[in-house]
Design an enzyme around this catalytic site. Structure first.
Site, PDB file in Angstrom:
ATOM      1  N   LEU A 240       0.801  -1.380   0.033  1.00 64.01           N
ATOM      2  CA  LEU A 240      -0.093   0.089   0.091  1.00 64.01           C
ATOM      3  C   LEU A 240       0.997   1.191   0.141  1.00 64.01           C
ATOM      4  O   LEU A 240       1.716   1.341   0.939  1.00 64.01           O
ATOM      5  CB  LEU A 240      -0.741   0.156   1.278  1.00 64.01           C
ATOM      6  N   HIS A 241       0.719   2.284  -0.951  1.00 65.04           N
ATOM      7  CA  HIS A 241       1.439   3.448  -0.934  1.00 65.04           C
ATOM      8  C   HIS A 241       0.593   4.586  -1.746  1.00 65.04           C
ATOM      9  O   HIS A 241       1.131   5.721  -1.494  1.00 65.04           O
ATOM     10  CB  HIS A 241       2.995   3.278  -1.589  1.00 65.04           C
ATOM     11  N   ARG A 242      -0.433   4.432  -2.254  1.00 68.40           N
ATOM     12  CA  ARG A 242      -0.915   5.623  -2.854  1.00 68.40           C
ATOM     13  C   ARG A 242      -1.485   6.404  -1.740  1.00 68.40           C
ATOM     14  O   ARG A 242      -2.202   6.091  -0.898  1.00 68.40           O
ATOM     15  CB  ARG A 242      -2.219   5.017  -3.914  1.00 68.40           C
ATOM     16  N   ASP A 319      -1.955  -1.667  -4.058  1.00 66.59           N
ATOM     17  CA  ASP A 319      -2.334  -0.451  -5.092  1.00 66.59           C
ATOM     18  C   ASP A 319      -1.137   0.032  -5.853  1.00 66.59           C
ATOM     19  O   ASP A 319      -1.230   1.146  -6.358  1.00 66.59           O
ATOM     20  CB  ASP A 319      -2.891   0.704  -4.021  1.00 66.59           C
TER      21      ASP A 319
END
Ligand code: UD1
Ligand code: UDP
Length: 399
Positions: A240-242, A319
């Site tokens: 996850l990093h958006r 993501d």
């Protein structure tokens, strides 16, 4: 105006002469050096993966190309940068800009100034850009204004969501690039619709998959599963990093809760991006995420280990742009925690599905996979390990 290293001015189409039609005149450096001096730019994790096969191909032809690797320094932690330079055979940067993190404007401004200086010192014949990060955007602006021919690998991707910083970067980069190398037919359609001349677009395939194919033996030999204590198909892999997922406290908290619920059925291995670490701490969510049997938080992984983790996962929750492509190639089910994707071929042909961030939808689709029901995909055209060769073959025509 630009001049070559011998101090003379040159105009496209005629060595040392102005072309007749001034409107189409474009200053270029003729390859009087006898080779093409080409700057290859990367500065963020996914883009080291993309330039590795390109640099390998360029370095194999020293009679034609003198590539120079420029590291912008957008990513700088050893686990986000150095480990990829070492493992993927990229080696030390020829030039390091060291721009670091910052706001979009601050980071882009530093990139612009630093890269313009490099261009003035290096006077390359061409510049090769990949991806859609702020480093890509800044470098294309510098090249277009000097002007120096600049080419974009992974062109034409569109999510049609301008709230994503990457979408702005993609549109500007493609509008200003000379040659546009695409990895899927819809990318070409987007570029044509935006008025890009067809002769500038080349469908060459996916360089990120080149890297995977070239590293297959190392990936198969990785012992990361044993080190983490999970078994093949016995875990779910999460990244996850958006900003849309991790910069909003409610969204991040809700995603963590869903992941913990999935973890009750099968352990989740979470490779935590530095941006996400920062936000988890800022929102006071660390306690909820504490390491347990059901949730294994791990630092950003080296490339071979992370590919092994993807290859052996029961399914992947992500993501990431690159991970959507890699799971499609590996044939591993992927649930993308976004409302849209700039990589629809991974959904229409691959194993990917967009589930957004709705908790019920994520749980429903996760359970469906765990109960044994998921589509099988096919490998998209030209995701065959030879994209970089095709790109470099095309570039030789410009020497
Ligand atoms: C960037 C790209 C994104 C890409 C992602 C890949 C832009 C706008 N975003 O997002 O498209 O998908 O890289 O991973 O270009 N940080 C560290 N160490 C590092 C790098 C970052 O601690 O080595 C932290 C810093 O707190 C920084 C934050 O992560 O402020 C965000 O880094 P940044 O490069 O701005 O954006 P990413 O979220 O990494
Ligand atoms: N990756 C990795 N280790 C990790 C997480 C990702 O090697 O712990 C690799 C992943 O396999 C892919 C690339 O990094 O090759 C994707 O980078 P990221 O998700 O940061 O960026 P995006 O593709 O979303 O721009």
């Amino acid at each position: 105006m630009l001049c070559t290293s011998d101090g003379k001015l040159y105009w496209e189409g005629s060595k040392g002469n102005r072309a007749k039609d001034k409107k189409t005149v474009r200053l270029v450096v003729p390859y009087e050096r006898g080779y093409m001096k080409i700057l290859v730019i990367a500065g963020a994790r996914p883009n080291f993966v993309k330039i590795a096969p390109l640099l390998k191909c360029l370095r194999r032809r020293p009679d034609v190309f003198h590539p120079r690797f420029v590291h912008t320094g957008q990513h700088y932690d050893a686990r986000m940068s150095q480990s990829f330079l070492d493992d993927l055979g990229i080696g030390a940067p020829d030039i390091a800009l060291g721009v670091g993190s910052g706001s979009h404007a601050g980071q882009t401004a530093r990139l612009l100034e630093a890269f313009e200086r490099v261009m003035q010192e290096e006077r390359p014949d061409r510049v090769l850009l990949v991806g859609d990060v702020n480093s890509t955007l800044a470098c294309v602006l510098v090249c277009a204004k000097l002007p120096i021919p600049v080419d974009h690998v992974e062109a034409g991707l569109r999510s049609f969501d301008r709230r994503m910083p990457e979408e702005i970067n993609r549109i500007v980069t493609d509008a200003l690039s000379d040659l546009l190398f695409t990895h899927s037919p819809e990318a070409e359609a987007h570029l044509l619709r935006e008025g890009i001349a067809p002769e500038r677009i080349h469908f060459t395939g996916n360089v990120m998959i080149d890297c995977l194919v070239q590293c297959r033996e190392h990936i198969d030999r990785s012992s990361v599963l044993e080190r983490i204590g999970v078994t093949p198909a016995g875990y779910v892999l999460l990244t996850l990093h958006r900003p849309s997922n991790v910069d909003a406290p409610e969204t991040l908290a809700s995603l963590i809760d869903v992941v913990l619920q999935i973890g009750r059925r099968l352990p989740v291995v979470f490779s935590v991006h530095p941006r996400t670490v920062k936000m988890i701490e800022e929102f006071g969510l660390a306690a909820r995420l504490s390491d347990s049997e059901n949730l294994r938080n791990i630092e950003p992984q080296p490339y071979f280990d992370f590919l092994r983790l993807q290859q052996q996962a029961r399914f992947v929750l992500t993501d990431s742009g690159g991970v959507q492509e890699e799971t499609t190639y590996l044939g591993v089910p992927c649930l993308t925690l976004r409302e849209n994707t700039e990589r629809p071929v991974t959904v229409t042909q691959g194993t990917n599905m967009l589930v957004g961030t709705d908790a019920d939808a994520i749980l429903r689709e996760s359970n469906r996979i765990l109960d044994g029901s998921w589509k099988t995909g096919v490998t998209p055209a030209l995701w065959d390990g030879h994209a970089a060769e095709r790109i470099v073959d095309i570039l030789t025509k410009y020497t």
